[in-house]
Scaffold this motif. Sequence first.
Motif: not given
Length: 525
Positions: A45, A49, A52, A119, A122, A126, A142-143, A145-146, A351, A377
Amino acid sequence: MSLIEGLRLANDRQVETNTTSMDAASIKQSAAHSIPARYALRSYFLLAVLAHLVVWTILPMVFQSNVALDMVEGLAWGKEWQLGYEKDPPLFPWVIHLITSWSNRQLWISYLASQLCIATVFFSVWQLGKRIGAEKEALIGALLLEGIYYFNLPTLEFNDILLQMPFAALFGWLLHKAIHADRLIDWFLCGIVASLGLWSRYSMGAYILPLALFALAHPYSRRRLASKGPWILLLTAALLFLPHLYWIVASDFISIKYVGARAPTSLLLTDFLVDTGAFLGAQLLALLPMLVVAALLWRWRTAQAWMKLRWQNFDMAYLTTLALGPIVMSLALSALAMRPLRAMWGAPLWSFIGLFLIMLLQPALTAKRWRYLTRAWWILFLLPITYFVVAKTYGTAITGNEQVVHFPGESLGRNINQQWFSATRQPLKYVAGDTWSAGNVAFYAEDRPSVIFSQGDQRISAWINEHDVRLAGAALVWDIKEEGSAIPQRLQHRFPDAVMQPVITVTGKLAHRFGLAFVYPVPAL
């Protein structure tokens, strides 16, 4: 059967059993190496993040050289320190003014601020995921969302939408925590976050209202009304929002009216349905990459698994409200007002959709699926980066139009400031014109003048003192390509004594010509 044959047969069976046990242990060990252990999931995680944040902060520093439109407007507002502005609550203008002043007008700070907002989303997703599910489900939720468009390319322009997103995500996580633990500090933090979200953008209400209705309707959360917590939340949020609420009333609801006027008007039901369909289609396209990756995790399950959506399951009911409530509330308000939503207004609404899908699907994460997910991902991460680099490098050559982030705003502001000082020997205190032209001058000119917005009445530039403008003078600026070489009528009407100056030509990837006129300072008597 002889004794020797019996012993041999027993030995063969023992060897076979040992071999089978060794194979099972080997498979289990291999799977353990393929799927990260719990302690490693946190590292995944944090690394994702961080990647990103770093990449999307550095890329605009390399490929963009000018502020974008929303930032120009926010910067013009922020330096005036009003309790509200024509289009927005004041938190975004205040923040963008503060951080750019601190960085000596360097744009990297705004790019970093944007990614810190993302961030935070995210992180909040999480954290909520770990509260209601396993750590691996929280990580994937959470990821994912990328893969949503609103979390990559649009984040390169720091604006009010981006600033609201972390407050909405924090509110979703902290409220769940407050309802379960019923600690006063959690309720108090919820109140602060809710108010800050509203100070950022009114669309924070799309999160607050559905969750408030849910909390009243669900028996588990409704019991909390007998405690102090919910009332502390309400009181904290109301008191903190009160100054801006006072401004809304004092300004004759100018910002509320703007929101209503900004939404397209549909006089016919068919037009409204078509426009709403276009909005929903835009949201589907924005979510599509994430949905494709989520489909890789799909597996058929028994009907019992889908019963996790039961109302009695508080966590799943809460997450469903959190993930789908904002879009449902927005569509409901749109239908009541018969005003369709704009595509980008959907950005803050999604979100928690990734976490919702994961908790709904409950995927079995085999080693093979984990490898697929990891590769997917990376694709989600790299595709928008590739598009951005190509668009910024070759976009002007392909389309013939210069992107606003390549506009030579610094050259325009510096040239006008120098001409003003040469003509008056006084600092440039005011610049008047449209948002883009005057806003660039206000940000890049050495004297940092205040903007007199020319597209509306005095309420839009409420910080302007007309007597002071007459004493200090002002520079009028306009785009010749858009408005011609003569002083635009709206500026001429307001400043009849303006004197034309030589045309200013500035060059970015394309050349731009701007008209310039001065309202010369009047000496005080």
